[in-house]
Design an enzyme around this catalytic site. Structure first.
Site, mmCIF file in Angstrom:
data_model
loop_
_atom_site.group_PDB
_atom_site.id
_atom_site.type_symbol
_atom_site.label_atom_id
_atom_site.label_comp_id
_atom_site.label_asym_id
_atom_site.label_seq_id
_atom_site.Cartn_x
_atom_site.Cartn_y
_atom_site.Cartn_z
ATOM 1 N N ASP A 1 -3.155 2.680 -9.043
ATOM 2 C CA ASP A 1 -3.376 1.326 -8.586
ATOM 3 C C ASP A 1 -2.004 0.635 -8.558
ATOM 4 O O ASP A 1 -0.989 1.189 -8.979
ATOM 5 C CB ASP A 1 -4.386 0.610 -9.497
ATOM 6 C CG ASP A 1 -5.067 -0.552 -8.788
ATOM 7 O OD1 ASP A 1 -6.164 -0.946 -9.199
ATOM 8 O OD2 ASP A 1 -4.490 -1.061 -7.790
HETATM 9 C C1 GLC Z 1 -5.205 -4.058 -6.394
HETATM 10 C C2 GLC Z 1 -6.582 -3.556 -6.785
HETATM 11 C C3 GLC Z 1 -7.047 -2.372 -6.003
HETATM 12 C C4 GLC Z 1 -6.480 -2.423 -4.596
HETATM 13 C C5 GLC Z 1 -4.965 -2.270 -4.707
HETATM 14 C C6 GLC Z 1 -4.278 -2.324 -3.344
HETATM 15 O O1 GLC Z 1 -4.508 -4.440 -7.532
HETATM 16 O O2 GLC Z 1 -6.806 -3.280 -8.164
HETATM 17 O O3 GLC Z 1 -8.484 -2.388 -6.008
HETATM 18 O O4 GLC Z 1 -7.016 -1.379 -3.806
HETATM 19 O O5 GLC Z 1 -4.402 -3.237 -5.569
HETATM 20 O O6 GLC Z 1 -4.443 -3.585 -2.775
#
Ligand code: GLC
Length: 752
Positions: free
Chosen positions: A296
């Site tokens: 993430d």
């Molecule tokens: C965010 C979220 C995740 C998302 C990623 C990209 O922090 O936790 O669900 O897909 O970043 O945007």
């Protein structure tokens, strides 16, 4: 593999390398016959001519900073693409923009490896559908798959290869803002929806031009954050982990999900991005997942904040060893891995393994065959916001609405009333219906509730609007009295209360999940006018409505329903659609009751109002305000003749259960027949009931239908004290009904 075979394999790879490196000018991989005939050899051959820096470049994902003050970053990124230092982007979209970068990667880098373009296509691309928690309340797996498919067609038309969806986190705590992104509290339903969305996004053949790599996230147990506070600690038992939080991920893997995203949280002291036990032993070795794992956002870097890595290099090493293949935007893999390999602190095999997974994902999409297949300007012009997708959005939205209360039978309203008072700023809000993760959704595409209501009523009906409160629910000076005066003058009132979109989603946990601001005071003031009044909730989580529900006779839960919100709400309010939604997450009475969920344990002192010394509260009833599986209709359904085709079954056998469902009212409608089971006595405590099946049936007035469920041993399995999956003989209770709390029962025995 036999010795001879190994020698042949090595020779074949060597010959391929010679062929590729002597007869194949670099960057011309696309016509290599190998990639069709033998993808694994093609990828092995490609890996064998890549430098360690190029392999690590494939593990690096950067974000396209649209909001940057100037576009100087473009020069930097374009050079990094040429140098093979970026394997994928998130955030850039549009055929023109993505094609430009793809051309640089394919035509100007040494090997011409194509880029992947990823985006959070969570509940629609430009046609925004209801938020996932709302869609889940439809229990309509077919339509849920369709909306994911439609989102994939639209997003791929704009150059997107990969979506960071479905979010499959089970959530039992409505304070957690991200509950809106998932399917609610039940692992069985969550698993079915996870599979449906994976199939919708990925389609039948990943190398078609309208398929997205799906991404089951956030692996895992992110929904179990303490206090419902986002990014917080998760400390749960293995049994809860394996029986509640992991099943939807397993279902996604069985459905063929191409990618998995790690979760920000730790579980019992081990941060997920350093959790080799779950990311490799369980996900890959036990479940056989062979796709790629993406971190993430900056989660690898955050291993330092977790306190398990002293520096970026240690963080990178932990993550790569645990099984994280792509580093989303922290840049740690790019900057730290080359030196770690050179110093012998991590083996190049680990880099090869991760790079191979990335190359396989690109190959699966057909990008080595045609790197520009997702950059077709005609598709972008023709496929987005189509009439068909808008109709699908309206259909999904109507099915997502849950009728919570209609005790005075005020709903449905007549379309030819002389006057209607529409109260509440959310009724004209065109941002909030797009919900959390609205992607490139455009507020101008949204039909507001006001527009929907005005579009549905007769020309003679006067609809008067009063905002009454501001974006946080606080009274606009003097407008509550104006709203009350307006209600007094009208035949009926529709009051829209709830949360603006920014009150749910990521980093939007609320400690108090009551109606925001002064909204409770407003509804209590308006109901005193004794006019037919419909309360419409627009929200991204269950709300604690104890006082409000007491005093309001008619409540419609409409969530954030996407671009067709206003039309869908009007369809239900005026009876063009008979509401069929059922809650997939429990509504508590008050904050203090959280967490409250249907598949709880019985305890040694189950709640008993007649016995002081049992598990309950002294200040409120222990039961939820609205339970899992609950939802009313304009008609009523009755359940009779619940039968098991035998009184007992042996392990490895099955048992057929049937029930007669009848529509007793004047409306045709859809009923979601729910099957729950309870293992009455086992070697560990078992939930008082667990959802094990459901069927959406359509019944005309007075129509009756026999509904059947087949009980199989795997539906009775659980993890015993040694955490071994098992089925134990004994008595089981069967519950069937239109809600987890409104069922008829039977029992059967499972024999040794
Ligand atoms: C965010 C979220 C995740 C998302 C990623 C990209 O922090 O936790 O669900 O897909 O970043 O945007």
């Amino acid at each position: 593999m036999s010795k001879m075979l190994k020698i042949c394999k090595s020779w074949f790879i060597c010959l391929s390398i010679i062929f590729l490196t002597t007869f194949y000018p670099y960057g011309k991989l696309y016509s290599d016959p190998l990639q069709e005939s033998n993808p694994d050899h093609f990828i092995d051959s490609l890996l064998s001519i890549m430098t360690i820096e190029e392999k690590i470049g494939q593990l690096n994902m950067f974000h396209w900073p649209w909001s940057a003050q100037d576009d100087s970053f473009k020069t930097v990124y374009e050079k990094m693409i040429r140098d093979g230092k970026i394997g994928s982007f998130l955030g850039i979209y549009g055929v023109k923009n993505t094609k430009e970068l793809q051309k640089i990667a394919v035509e100007e880098s040494r090997l011409g490896i194509p880029l992947l373009f990823a985006f959070d296509v969570i509940h629609g691309w430009r046609t925004i559908f209801p938020v996932p928690l709302a869609e889940a309340c439809s229990w309509d797996l077919e339509t849920i798959e369709k909306t994911a498919r439609a989102a994939a067609v639209e997003a791929t038309s704009s150059g997107i290869h990969w979506t960071f969806a479905p979010m499959v986190d089970i959530a039992r705590d409505p304070r957690w803002g991200r509950i809106v992104e998932g399917s609610g509290e039940d692992p069985f339903l969550g698993s079915m929806i996870a599979a449906a969305r994976v199939k919708g996004f990925q389609g039948d053949k990943l190398d078609d031009e309208n398929t997205l790599l799906a991404c089951a996230k956030h692996f895992t147990a992110y929904g179990g954050v303490e206090g419902g506070r986002d990014y917080n600690t998760v400390d749960i038992s293995d049994r809860t982990l394996f029986e509640v939080y992991l099943p939807p991920f397993h279902a996604a893997v069985k459905a063929g999900v191409a990618t998995i995203m790690g979760a920000f949280n730790e579980i019992a002291g081990v941060p997920m991005h350093a959790n080799e036990q779950l990311l490799t032993s369980v996900l890959r070795n036990q479940w056989g997942f062979n796709g790629l794992v993406v971190s993430d956002w900056t989660a690898i870097k955050e291993l330092q904040s977790h306190g398990v890595a002293a520096d970026p290099a240690a963080a990178g090493m932990l993550a790569l060893r645990a099984g994280v293949d792509i580093d989303m935007v922290s840049g740690i893999y790019l900057t730290e891995l080359p030196a770690l390999v050179k110093a012998g602190k991590i083996s190049e095999d680990l880099i090869n393994q991760a790079a191979r997974r990335v190359l396989k994902a690109k190959h699966a999409l057909g990008l080595f065959n045609d790197p520009f297949k997702y950059h077709n300007i005609q598709r972008e012009q023709n496929n987005i916001l189509s009439a068909e997708n808008l109709q699908l959005a309206r259909d999904m939205a109507r099915k997502s609405i849950v009728l919570l209360k209609n005790s005075a039978n005020i709903l449905p309203l007549k379309k030819n009333l002389k006057s209607i008072a529409l109260i509440g700023g959310l009724a004209t809000d065109q941002v909030s219906p797009l919900g959390a993760w609205a992607g490139i959704g455009d507020t101008h595409d949204v039909i507001s509730i006001l527009e929907g209501i005005r579009g549905a009523v007769s020309p003679k009906t006067k609809v008067s609007f009063q905002a009454a409160y501001d974006s946080n629910g606080f009274e606009n000076y003097g407008e509550f009295q104006k709203a009350s005066d307006l209600v007094k003058k009208c035949d009926a009132a529709i009051v829209v209360l709830g949360e603006p979109a920014q009150m749910s989603g990521e980093a939007a946990s609320r400690a108090d999940i009551g109606l925001p601001g002064d909204q409770t005071r407003l509804i209590r003031m308006l109901v005193k006018n004794n006019k037919p009044l419909v309360l419409i909730l627009m929200n991204g989580r269950p709300l604690a409505l104890d006082e409000v529900a007491e005093e309001t006779s008619t409540i419609l839960e409409t969530w954030h329903l996407g671009v067709q919100m206003g039309n869908a709400v009007a369809d239900v309010v005026f009876g063009d659609y008979n509401p069929s939604g059922k809650l997939t997450v429990t509504f508590p009475r008050t904050n203090g009751q959280i967490p409250v969920y249907y598949n709880h344990k019985n305890t040694g002192r189950p709640p008993d109002f007649s016995d002081h010394y049992t598990s309950k509260y002294i200040d409120i009833p222990w039961t939820p305000l609205y339970p899992f599986g609950y939802g009313l209709s304009y008609t009523t359904y009755s359940y009779n003749d619940l039968k098991c085709d035998r009184r007992s079954m042996i392990i490895n056998d099955s048992l057929l259960i049937s029930v007669q469902v009848t529509n007793n009212g004047p409306w045709e409608g859809e009923e979601i027949v729910q099957l729950y089971l309870q293992d009455e006595v086992a070697s560990v405590t078992r939930p008082v009931k667990e959802l094990k099946g459901f069927k959406r049936i359509h019944l005309k007035p007075a129509e009756s239908q026999k509904v059947e469920f087949l009980i199989t041993p795997d539906m009775l399995s659980f993890y015993d004290q040694r955490m071994m999956k098992t089925v134990e003989p004994g008595k089981f209770k069967v519950f069937i009904g239109g809600s987890s709390e409104n069922t008829i029962e039977q029992t059967f025995e499972l024999m040794q």
